[in-house]
Design a protein around this motif. Structure first.
Motif, short mmCIF file in Angstrom:
data_model
loop_
_atom_site.label_atom_id
_atom_site.label_comp_id
_atom_site.label_asym_id
_atom_site.label_seq_id
_atom_site.Cartn_x
_atom_site.Cartn_y
_atom_site.Cartn_z
N SER A 131 0.86 -1.19 0.00
CA SER A 131 0.00 0.00 0.00
C SER A 131 0.89 1.24 0.00
O SER A 131 2.11 1.14 0.10
CB SER A 131 -0.93 0.01 1.22
OG SER A 131 -0.19 0.26 2.40
N MET A 132 0.25 2.38 -0.08
CA MET A 132 0.99 3.65 -0.02
C MET A 132 1.13 4.13 1.42
O MET A 132 1.72 5.17 1.67
CB MET A 132 0.27 4.72 -0.85
CG MET A 132 0.19 4.40 -2.33
SD MET A 132 1.80 4.33 -3.13
CE MET A 132 2.14 6.05 -3.26
N ASP A 133 0.58 3.37 2.37
CA ASP A 133 0.72 3.74 3.78
C ASP A 133 2.20 3.83 4.15
O ASP A 133 3.02 3.06 3.65
CB ASP A 133 0.07 2.68 4.68
CG ASP A 133 -1.43 2.58 4.48
OD1 ASP A 133 -2.11 3.59 4.68
OD2 ASP A 133 -1.90 1.48 4.13
N LEU A 134 2.52 4.74 5.04
CA LEU A 134 3.90 4.85 5.51
C LEU A 134 4.28 3.59 6.29
O LEU A 134 3.43 3.00 6.97
CB LEU A 134 4.08 6.08 6.38
CG LEU A 134 3.94 7.42 5.67
CD1 LEU A 134 4.01 8.56 6.68
CD2 LEU A 134 5.00 7.58 4.60
N PRO A 135 5.53 3.17 6.19
CA PRO A 135 5.96 1.96 6.90
C PRO A 135 5.66 2.00 8.40
O PRO A 135 5.28 0.98 8.98
CB PRO A 135 7.47 1.92 6.65
CG PRO A 135 7.65 2.64 5.36
CD PRO A 135 6.61 3.73 5.38
N PHE A 136 5.78 3.17 9.02
CA PHE A 136 5.51 3.29 10.46
C PHE A 136 4.04 2.98 10.75
O PHE A 136 3.72 2.31 11.72
CB PHE A 136 5.83 4.70 10.95
CG PHE A 136 7.18 5.19 10.52
CD1 PHE A 136 8.34 4.60 11.00
CD2 PHE A 136 7.28 6.22 9.61
CE1 PHE A 136 9.58 5.05 10.60
CE2 PHE A 136 8.52 6.68 9.20
CZ PHE A 136 9.69 6.09 9.69
N ALA A 137 3.15 3.47 9.89
CA ALA A 137 1.72 3.23 10.06
C ALA A 137 1.41 1.75 9.84
O ALA A 137 0.60 1.17 10.58
CB ALA A 137 0.92 4.10 9.11
N GLN A 138 2.04 1.15 8.85
CA GLN A 138 1.83 -0.28 8.61
C GLN A 138 2.26 -1.10 9.82
O GLN A 138 1.54 -2.00 10.25
CB GLN A 138 2.62 -0.74 7.38
CG GLN A 138 2.09 -0.21 6.07
CD GLN A 138 2.93 -0.66 4.89
OE1 GLN A 138 4.11 -0.99 5.02
NE2 GLN A 138 2.32 -0.66 3.71
#
Length: 165
Positions: free
Chosen positions: A82-89
């Motif tokens: 996804s385009m989610d930031l790695p921290f959010a993932q």
């Protein structure tokens, strides 16, 4: 040309769409610890899921469902991009108990989106799609959902992964 809609409105997919029989295209994405991950870092039978954002209801349900079911397919690895930031993932995975599906972020280079024709230009997100790749890097199953907000064909994806062994 693949036609995809978001809540009924057509969107433009950028990149080269993938078809059954194609080789897994080259890509570079980020891991949850900001490391680099490419197609060469994946081996065996793989399921790649692209989702708009793991922190939305349908994406949340999809990733959790694959997290529960991927164990039944010994030797199959499942990745969600996804385009989610790695921290959010990483935070989402910890909160939701997702440990078997590996999350990857295309936020930096949009490389996976370009390589698979899943980048939704108007939204700046990836569309919902699924790809099964065998151990020889051949794409054996492809699904681009016509409506981004719909769930994928879980059973078809899992059967394709089972057959790809």
């Amino acid at each position: 040309m693949t036609v995809v809609k978001f809540q009924g409105s057509p969107i433009t997919l950028e990149g080269k769409t993938v078809s059954v029989g194609d080789k897994l295209p080259s890509f570079k994405v980020a891991t949850n610890d900001l490391g680099e991950f490419t197609e060469k870092d994946s081996k065996g039978v793989r399921v790649f899921l692209t989702v708009p954002s793991i922190d939305t209801p349908v994406c949340n349900m999809e990733v959790k469902k694959f997290n529960e079911q991927i164990d039944a397919l010994e030797g199959v690895t499942c990745y969600t991009v996804s385009m989610d930031l790695p921290f959010a993932q990483s935070r989402w995975c910890a909160l939701e108990g997702v440990e078997k599906v590996k999350t990857l972020s295309d936020y930096k280079d949009r490389s996976f989106g370009a390589a698979t024709g899943t980048y939704a230009k108007e939204l700046g997100l990836l569309t919902r799609a699924s790809f099964v790749v065998d151990s020889n890097d051949n794409v054996t199953f492809v699904e681009y959902l016509e409506e981004m907000t719909n769930e994928p064909s879980y059973e078809k994806i899992l059967e394709a992964a089972k057959a790809a062994k």
